[in-house]
Design a protein around this motif. Structure first.
Motif, mmCIF file in Angstrom:
data_model
loop_
_atom_site.group_PDB
_atom_site.id
_atom_site.type_symbol
_atom_site.label_atom_id
_atom_site.label_comp_id
_atom_site.label_asym_id
_atom_site.label_seq_id
_atom_site.Cartn_x
_atom_site.Cartn_y
_atom_site.Cartn_z
ATOM 1 N N GLY A 1 -33.594 96.414 102.241
ATOM 2 C CA GLY A 1 -34.131 95.160 102.733
ATOM 3 C C GLY A 1 -34.076 94.057 101.703
ATOM 4 O O GLY A 1 -33.683 92.923 101.994
ATOM 5 N N HIS A 2 -34.462 94.362 100.469
ATOM 6 C CA HIS A 2 -34.448 93.335 99.419
ATOM 7 C C HIS A 2 -33.027 92.853 99.141
ATOM 8 O O HIS A 2 -32.803 91.659 98.908
ATOM 9 C CB HIS A 2 -35.082 93.884 98.147
ATOM 10 N N MET A 3 -32.076 93.772 99.153
ATOM 11 C CA MET A 3 -30.697 93.349 98.927
ATOM 12 C C MET A 3 -30.155 92.572 100.124
ATOM 13 O O MET A 3 -29.201 91.803 100.001
ATOM 14 C CB MET A 3 -29.811 94.560 98.624
ATOM 15 N N GLY A 4 -30.785 92.755 101.296
ATOM 16 C CA GLY A 4 -30.433 91.925 102.447
ATOM 17 C C GLY A 4 -30.735 90.456 102.183
ATOM 18 O O GLY A 4 -29.967 89.566 102.583
ATOM 19 N N PHE A 5 -31.845 90.183 101.497
ATOM 20 C CA PHE A 5 -32.149 88.797 101.119
ATOM 21 C C PHE A 5 -31.103 88.255 100.148
ATOM 22 O O PHE A 5 -30.734 87.081 100.212
ATOM 23 C CB PHE A 5 -33.538 88.719 100.487
ATOM 24 N N VAL A 6 -30.638 89.104 99.246
ATOM 25 C CA VAL A 6 -29.591 88.691 98.303
ATOM 26 C C VAL A 6 -28.323 88.315 99.072
ATOM 27 O O VAL A 6 -27.701 87.272 98.805
ATOM 28 C CB VAL A 6 -29.305 89.808 97.284
ATOM 29 N N LEU A 7 -27.948 89.145 100.028
ATOM 30 C CA LEU A 7 -26.751 88.863 100.829
ATOM 31 C C LEU A 7 -26.925 87.587 101.653
ATOM 32 O O LEU A 7 -25.984 86.802 101.799
ATOM 33 C CB LEU A 7 -26.447 90.044 101.749
ATOM 34 N N LEU A 8 -28.123 87.375 102.179
ATOM 35 C CA LEU A 8 -28.382 86.154 102.943
ATOM 36 C C LEU A 8 -28.182 84.929 102.061
ATOM 37 O O LEU A 8 -27.543 83.951 102.462
ATOM 38 C CB LEU A 8 -29.803 86.181 103.511
ATOM 39 N N GLY A 9 -28.723 84.974 100.843
ATOM 40 C CA GLY A 9 -28.554 83.854 99.924
ATOM 41 C C GLY A 9 -27.095 83.588 99.607
ATOM 42 O O GLY A 9 -26.630 82.441 99.638
ATOM 43 N N ILE A 10 -26.335 84.648 99.323
ATOM 44 C CA ILE A 10 -24.911 84.496 99.010
ATOM 45 C C ILE A 10 -24.164 83.902 100.201
ATOM 46 O O ILE A 10 -23.292 83.050 100.055
ATOM 47 C CB ILE A 10 -24.306 85.846 98.612
ATOM 48 N N SER A 11 -24.521 84.349 101.405
ATOM 49 C CA SER A 11 -23.778 83.938 102.601
ATOM 50 C C SER A 11 -23.954 82.463 102.930
ATOM 51 O O SER A 11 -23.164 81.906 103.701
ATOM 52 C CB SER A 11 -24.207 84.780 103.808
ATOM 53 N N THR A 12 -24.965 81.797 102.369
ATOM 54 C CA THR A 12 -25.137 80.373 102.650
ATOM 55 C C THR A 12 -24.081 79.524 101.953
ATOM 56 O O THR A 12 -23.892 78.353 102.303
ATOM 57 C CB THR A 12 -26.532 79.886 102.214
#
Length: 497
Positions: A308-319
């Protein structure tokens, strides 16, 4: 030409070999000395240059394999410095933690040697500026980590180790193909040059194919849903220090590769794939939170929380924005500190209770072992993002970046991602609070009312308190991480390399 980056991995590599030649009784002490020297060197390097303007520093660039133009190219910048220091710190604290139980550690020379070899691969990955050199160091980590899980893990260690190596090797194969596609269309493996070209020499179709391959290979290590299934078993069966390094560093190698290689080298590919990357990230956030609510084993709960925490990392990168990428880098560091601390604490609890099953441990830890209980509460509330602690900033900034993604992306879609991520954040708080209610609070379990349990020892405090302090410091002063990364990220996204 600087020798400092070479020393980052040369010293652990020499130590890895030297440890095998010393008596068993001093192997761990030598390991502490080697990791301490390496950590000091990383701090010295971080303080030796200005981060204004971005750019690479302490560069080593030597011919490696001239016929195909390969170079031994190393360097550090604002993106890699926080991860380099985090890696060296966790390796040092892990070695200190091992020292406290040296008498009960089987084959300490082999164990310490494998830890040092793992450090070689991790640090080498973060300072490599050649695609093939990056891949070599990326692969160096796999074998010692496999051996640590298989040799010193729990009852299901063989299956967990085999699953770990199969998944990661498959991901590495896909990654290698993606790197070769980049080389085949640009005739260079130099990351700095590729970033400066900003995708020149590659068509949009080639960039999309290369991005999917590179991101797909790295996603296994992140791990991104649905390629995460190796992680819970690996964490559950790995020795404590193995779990700390898996969560604290190895997962970061995947997201670091996305930021270092994929975004600046393949900008059109990133633009095409980013919405899918964001979707998989937010699915992982919610999925992991629901999975955590169903867990009864502390190690598996923390392992799923990492997804889940790395999901936030991926969300940030994807912006594809500076705010999002900086959020991802900050979330990486926060997750490494917090989850490293959580796995240390769970390892200590496993030694005291003989289990990581919450039902077997029972409640009342805060009553019987107040220091252990307080540390567990700090780590848990930091992990679910309590303001003022390190976990808050990365996740909050990632959602803020989703509110205003890159202009070429669909803002409505990213607003939906932001809402879903927010729901995941609420669920994250829920499962950590449930865990604390079961383990730290409540009635003392009947089986330990008379004998009690040992509270945190001095040696454990030495290994754990630095992480607690850094969780507080980064939470109050996020600029400690964002300061070095900000200008470097802006240069990356603008094609400045």
């Amino acid at each position: 030409m600087s020798v400092l980056p070479v020393l980052f991995f040369a010293i652990p590599l020499i130590g890895c070999i030297a440890v095998l030649a010393v008596p068993e009784r001093i192997a761990v002490v030598l390991g502490i000395v080697i990791t301490a020297v390496t950590f000091v060197l990383t701090v010295v390097a971080a303080m030796s240059f200005s981060y204004v303007g971005g750019g690479m520093h302490l560069v080593t660039d030597l011919s490696w394999i001239p016929p195909i133009g390969l170079r031994f190219h190393l360097g550090i910048d604002g993106v890699s410095v926080p991860l380099v220091i985090l890696t060296a710190l966790l390796c040092l604290l892990g070695m200190i933690y091992v020292a406290r139980r040296e008498a009960g550690l089987e084959r300490p020379r082999a164990f310490v040697s494998l830890l040092l070899l793992t450090e070689v691969g991790m640090l080498g990955t973060f300072i490599s500026l050649d695609l093939l050199l990056f891949f070599v160091f990326f692969e160096v980590v796999l074998i010692p980590m496999y051996a640590l899980i298989a040799g010193w893990g729990g009852a299901g260690r063989v299956r967990a180790a085999r699953q770990f190596i199969l998944y990661t090797l498959l991901g590495s194969g896909v990654l290698l193909v993606g790197l070769l596609v980049i080389y085949g269309n640009t005739s260079t493996l130099d990351m700095v040059e590729l970033a400066a070209r900003d995708g020149a020499g590659m068509s949009r179709a080639v960039q999309i194919i290369a991005f999917v391959l590179v991101a797909g290979g790295l996603a296994v290590k992140v791990p991104m849903w649905p390629l995460h299934t190796w992680l819970p078993d690996a964490h559950s069966e790995a020795p404590t220090v193995g779990s700390v390094l898996l969560a604290g560093v190895l997962l970061k190698m995947g997201t670091y590769g996305l930021i270092r290689i994929a975004l600046p080298t393949l900008p059109e590919g990133a633009l095409a794939v980013a919405p899918f990357l964001g979707a998989l990230g937010v699915i992982g956030i919610v999925y992991a939170a629901l999975a955590c609510l169903a867990q009864r084993n502390l190690k598996r709960l923390i392992a799923f929380s990492s997804v889940g925490h790395m999901g936030f990392v991926l969300l940030g990168i994807s912006t594809l924005t500076a705010a999002g990428v900086n959020a991802a880098l900050l979330a990486n560091i926060a997750h490494g500190l917090i989850t490293g601390l959580l796995f240390f604490l769970v390892g200590g609890m496993a030694e005291r209770f003989g289990s990581t099953d919450m039902d077997k441990i029972g409640g009342g830890t805060l009553t019987l072992a107040p220091r252990l209980g307080v540390l567990l509460i700090i780590a848990a509330v930091a992990s679910f993002g309590l303001p003022g602690l390190a976990g808050f900033w990365g996740e909050m900034l990632a959602m803020l970046a989703a509110f205003n993604p890159a202009e070429s992306l669909d803002r409505g879609l990213y607003l939906a991602y932001m809402v879903i991520a927010g729901i995941g954040a609420v669920l994250t708080a829920a499962y950590f609070l449930v865990m604390l209610r079961k383990v730290a609070q409540g009635t003392v379990a009947a089986w330990r009312r008379d004998g009690g349990i040992m509270d945190v020892t001095r040696s454990e405090m030495v290994a754990w308190v630095p992480l607690v302090v850094l969780v507080l410091v980064v939470g109050i002063w996020p600029g400690l991480v964002l300061g070095p990364t900000a200008e470097t990220v802006s240069a990356y996204l603008s094609g400045g390399g």
